[in-house]
Design an enzyme around this catalytic site. Sequence first.
Site, PDB file in Angstrom:
ATOM      1  CB  SER A  10      -0.912  -0.007   1.225  1.00 21.20           C
ATOM      2  OG  SER A  10      -0.132   0.249   2.371  1.00 21.20           O
ATOM      3  CE  LYS A  11      -1.569   6.788  -3.045  1.00 20.26           C
ATOM      4  NZ  LYS A  11      -3.017   7.013  -3.076  1.00 20.26           N
TER       5      LYS A  11
END
Length: 480
Positions: free
Chosen positions: A254-255
């Site tokens: 994820s980010k």
Amino acid sequence: MAETITTRFAPSPTGHMHIGNLRTALYSYLLAKAQGGKFILRIEDTDRERLVEGAQEVILDTLRMTGITYDEGPGKDGGHGPYIQSERLPLYHDYAQQLIQSGHAYYCFCTPERLESLKDEKGIGGYDGHCRNLPPEEVAEKLASGMPHVIRQKMPQTGVTSYTDHVYGEVSIDNAELRDQILIKADGYPTYNFCHVVDDHLMGVTHVVRGNEYLTSTPKYCLLYDAFGWERPAYVHLPLLMGKDADGNVSKLSKRHGAVSFQDLVRQGYLPEAIVNYIALLGWSPKDTTEEFFTMDELKKLFSMDGLSKSPAVFDYEKLKWFNGEYIKKMPVDAYRERAVPILEEICPPGTDREKLAELLRTRIATFGEIPERAAFAAERIPLDESLFTNKKNKTTPELCREMIAGCLPLLEGVEQWDNDTLFVVLKQFAADNGYKAGAVMWAVRIAVARLAVTPGGATELMEVFGKAETLERLQEAVK
Ligand code: GLU
């Protein structure tokens, strides 16, 4: 003739291409191409609440930039179009009707409030089959009165449904656990669960390649195939992509791990070829070779399902960087310049030889995004730290350096042919004539112009990059 296969990539237009989705597209494409098969692109845009403007372009651009070319899809009709689900609505209605007729689906008129009341403490909703067996007259009446409704799939309530996934093996589920899933929503749009099955069948898809988040819902899709009497496709579910957390553990990519979309990686200066090469190896490995560098054409020959792994793959940004650096080194000169020079043009003063600087930086950068930082010493005159003039090997001190620079300045002012070779000869001669070590003169000049201990290139190469006027000014400044 050998039986040929058809695969597809069926992204939802979300506005960016997550690396995991790109890997799915790539594997699906490669699987088809390795066997001389067909690859279809289908846009799954039936979730109207999540539509993002311009999202389809992002998908098309990504596929174009990565060289994943589809045989059929938007703008390339192969007889199975349209390839955008929102343009296929009447078709889904026809097929839903067919299931109603055959007793595999039914109208459900339950209100949102009623469904809400079925939710447990965690807010997870079940469905109690309330409308499963409504008398036909009641259904007709409700439909005639325009009552809002959905269409649900009538799941078997006993038995087991299983299928064999090519990566994960046998997956089974007790039918009693299955909810009567919605096929057509109240807004008339089909659910993903329904329309992807209809489309995969109508488009002749033989192998469904996708992320493993669908692994356990696939028995429900199998039941739809069975209800229609269609042959089920082969399933190839891919393991999750993970990212390395700060504490050394891994979690779903994820980010917080870094850029997770193809677009962001490209923006950071990664090359599409390097990204493709790297992600090709995230969950698949070629047989009988330890080679890591593959062109798309090579991948198209090598790819096979038995190289797929079911353990989660960890996305390693350092490794991608390394790949990218190697790709940058191998780029044709023109292509490299086309990317690097405009960045330097933006930050370096007009007299700078940007082509030359770009070439010096080439082996020292892993991404194009590193150029501004690496070239900062050329973009402006960074403050001079006197201690850099002290160098043991060349036996230099700030005082000696000042003497040498001041000494060679008049000579340099007279140089007309301002290039690396000429400057090298001039400085070497100056050293010999004045009893200095050539290395010491080069050290002094390099520090004075670059003001950095480690530079991409030697003194005279950098002088050529800076140009005559800028070099002389930097040297004069250093003497002062
Ligand atoms: N539209 C779905 C997604 O983007 C596709 C899943 C599938 O390939 O079946 O997750």
